[in-house]
Design an enzyme around this catalytic site. Structure first.
Site, PDB file in Angstrom:
ATOM      1  N   ARG A  79     -15.853  60.458  50.166  1.00 52.13           N
ATOM      2  CA  ARG A  79     -16.983  59.834  50.842  1.00 52.13           C
ATOM      3  C   ARG A  79     -16.641  58.500  51.521  1.00 52.13           C
ATOM      4  NH1 ARG A  79     -18.725  63.148  46.918  1.00 52.13           N
ATOM      5  NH2 ARG A  79     -16.784  62.402  46.047  1.00 52.13           N
ATOM      6  N   THR A  80     -16.002  57.598  50.755  1.00 58.01           N
ATOM      7  CA  THR A  80     -15.819  56.234  51.263  1.00 58.01           C
ATOM      8  C   THR A  80     -14.877  56.217  52.461  1.00 58.01           C
ATOM      9  OG1 THR A  80     -16.076  55.542  48.964  1.00 58.01           O
ATOM     10  CG2 THR A  80     -15.360  53.863  50.522  1.00 58.01           C
ATOM     11  N   LYS A  99       8.428  54.338  48.206  1.00 55.15           N
ATOM     12  CA  LYS A  99       9.821  53.883  48.025  1.00 55.15           C
ATOM     13  C   LYS A  99       9.861  52.542  47.289  1.00 55.15           C
ATOM     14  CE  LYS A  99      10.904  55.690  52.609  1.00 55.15           C
ATOM     15  NZ  LYS A  99      11.143  55.187  53.966  1.00 55.15           N
ATOM     16  N   ARG A 141      -8.806  50.379  49.362  1.00 55.45           N
ATOM     17  CA  ARG A 141      -9.140  50.841  47.998  1.00 55.45           C
ATOM     18  C   ARG A 141      -7.872  50.788  47.173  1.00 55.45           C
ATOM     19  NH1 ARG A 141     -12.492  56.150  46.232  1.00 55.45           N
ATOM     20  NH2 ARG A 141     -14.155  54.708  46.778  1.00 55.45           N
ATOM     21  N   HIS A 149     -17.341  47.755  44.001  1.00 59.42           N
ATOM     22  CA  HIS A 149     -17.398  48.744  45.088  1.00 59.42           C
ATOM     23  C   HIS A 149     -18.630  48.344  45.913  1.00 59.42           C
ATOM     24  CE1 HIS A 149     -17.017  52.284  47.385  1.00 59.42           C
ATOM     25  NE2 HIS A 149     -17.015  53.220  46.452  1.00 59.42           N
TER      26      HIS A 149
HETATM   27  N1   CP Z   1     -18.620  57.201  45.745  1.00 64.70           N
HETATM   28  C1   CP Z   1     -17.327  57.145  46.098  1.00 64.70           C
HETATM   29  O1   CP Z   1     -16.694  56.081  46.127  1.00 64.70           O
HETATM   30  O2   CP Z   1     -16.795  58.373  46.409  1.00 64.70           O
HETATM   31  P1   CP Z   1     -15.282  58.622  46.881  1.00 64.70           P
HETATM   32  O3   CP Z   1     -14.393  58.306  45.705  1.00 64.70           O
HETATM   33  O4   CP Z   1     -15.237  60.079  47.273  1.00 64.70           O
HETATM   34  O5   CP Z   1     -15.001  57.717  48.043  1.00 64.70           O
END
Ligand code: CP
Length: 315
Positions: free
Chosen positions: A54-55, A82, A104, A132
């Site tokens: 999603r993100t 590496k 992320r 998040h």
């Molecule tokens: N909700 C969320 O962060 O989903 P993803 O891990 O798929 O990005």
């Protein structure tokens, strides 16, 4: 602000301003044309050191809909494999002059550290158990649109709280916006000291759900449990899985949320997740694009203003 690293530094008025701008992108977002030139001439690089559906996809769509050049770094095939460090990777990309870095990372604090080393805007797409922020903002927009307000609601966040950056960012945001937040889950999956964050803690899910306006379910994050207590899925579902009988204890108009990815039959019954009268899970995904457009639009405005100020100082 120059970066979006978490909900913690945001004032309630700033949260409201992001949601108001996101609202203007919701309808535009349903059309397939390029909607805005807010990021025209800008380069956005997405660096995901942890899996995402999603993100990552919504940040990519958001950037493209605002007119940015968007590059997704494939961390699986990068020189990180590496042994190159996060900071060296970031400095390498920084030398190519991106305007926005979306990151992320599995380590809490890694995105903050990276933000200190680069001279572009950094957006935290999830760091370890820490924050998040765009997830909490898209959840807030979903709640505001469905319930008609984002204050004086009772929100039950249920499940593996200890390992969840989603729970942490949501708790901080919802308390800032003057909601009543209940954390519900096994004592072994509840971080110590959460009571100090202005919430109530329940181990008994039936008690925790009583009268709740919003029921937010979380996944068991086994990848972060490193040998700690993992209940059997069967036992977990019996005590903390959302089924029709437990949901009946919440307010009759309560909405059901889940950030995804979802484990049906572990933390939530699949029928409830698919019930369009109760579940807003697909709305959350939709709001994700609009919220990420708003966050990048605002950071891009700040970047342009800073660059304008620097250019005028040079004369
Ligand atoms: N909700 C969320 O962060 O989903 P993803 O891990 O798929 O990005």
């Amino acid at each position: 602000a120059r970066h979006l690293l978490g909900i913690e530094p945001l004032a309630p008025a700033e949260i409201t301003a992001i949601l108001d701008l996101a609202e203007t992108y919701v309808d535009l977002n349903r059309r397939t044309v390029k909607h805005s030139n807010a990021l025209e001439g800008m380069t956005q690089i997405n660096m995901f050191f942890e899996n995402s559906t999603r993100t990552q996809s919504s940040f990519e769509l958001a950037g493209k809909r605002l007119g940015a050049d968007v590059m997704n770094m494939s961390m699986q095939t990068s020189s990180v494999k590496k042994g190159e460090t996060l900071i060296d990777t970031a400095l390498t990309l920084n030398a190519m002059h991106p305007d926005l870095l979306v990151v992320r990372h599995p380590q809490s604090g890694a995105v903050d550290l990276l933000a200190q080393k680069v001279n572009c805007a950094v957006l935290n797409a999830g760091d370890g158990r820490h924050e998040h922020p765009t997830q909490a903002l898209l959840d807030a927009l979903t709640i505001r649109r469905t319930k008609g307000r984002l204050h004086r609601l009772t929100v039950a966040i249920c499940g593996d709280i200890a390992h969840s950056r989603v729970a942490r960012s949501n708790l901080i945001l919802l308390v800032k916006m003057e909601n009543r937040v209940r954390l519900v889950g096994p004592a072994t999956l509840m971080p110590s000291g959460v009571g100090e964050l202005g919430c109530e803690v329940y181990e008994d899910m039936r008690e925790g759900l009583k009268g709740a306006d919003v029921v937010m379910m979380l996944r068991l994050q086994k990848e972060r449990m490193d040998g700690g207590f993992i209940p059997s899925e069967r036992e977990y579902y019996h005590r903390w899985g959302l089924d029709a009988e437990k949901l009946a204890l919440a307010h009759p108009d309560a909405i059901v949320m889940h950030p995804g990815p979802m484990n049906r039959g572990v933390e939530i019954d699949g029928t409830i997740a698919d019930d369009i009268n109760r579940s807003v899970i697909q709305d959350q995904v939709e709001m994700g694009v609009a919220v990420r457009m708003a966050c990048m639009d605002l950071l891009a405005r700040n970047l342009r203003a800073q660059r304008g100020a620097m250019a005028s100082q040079a004369f």
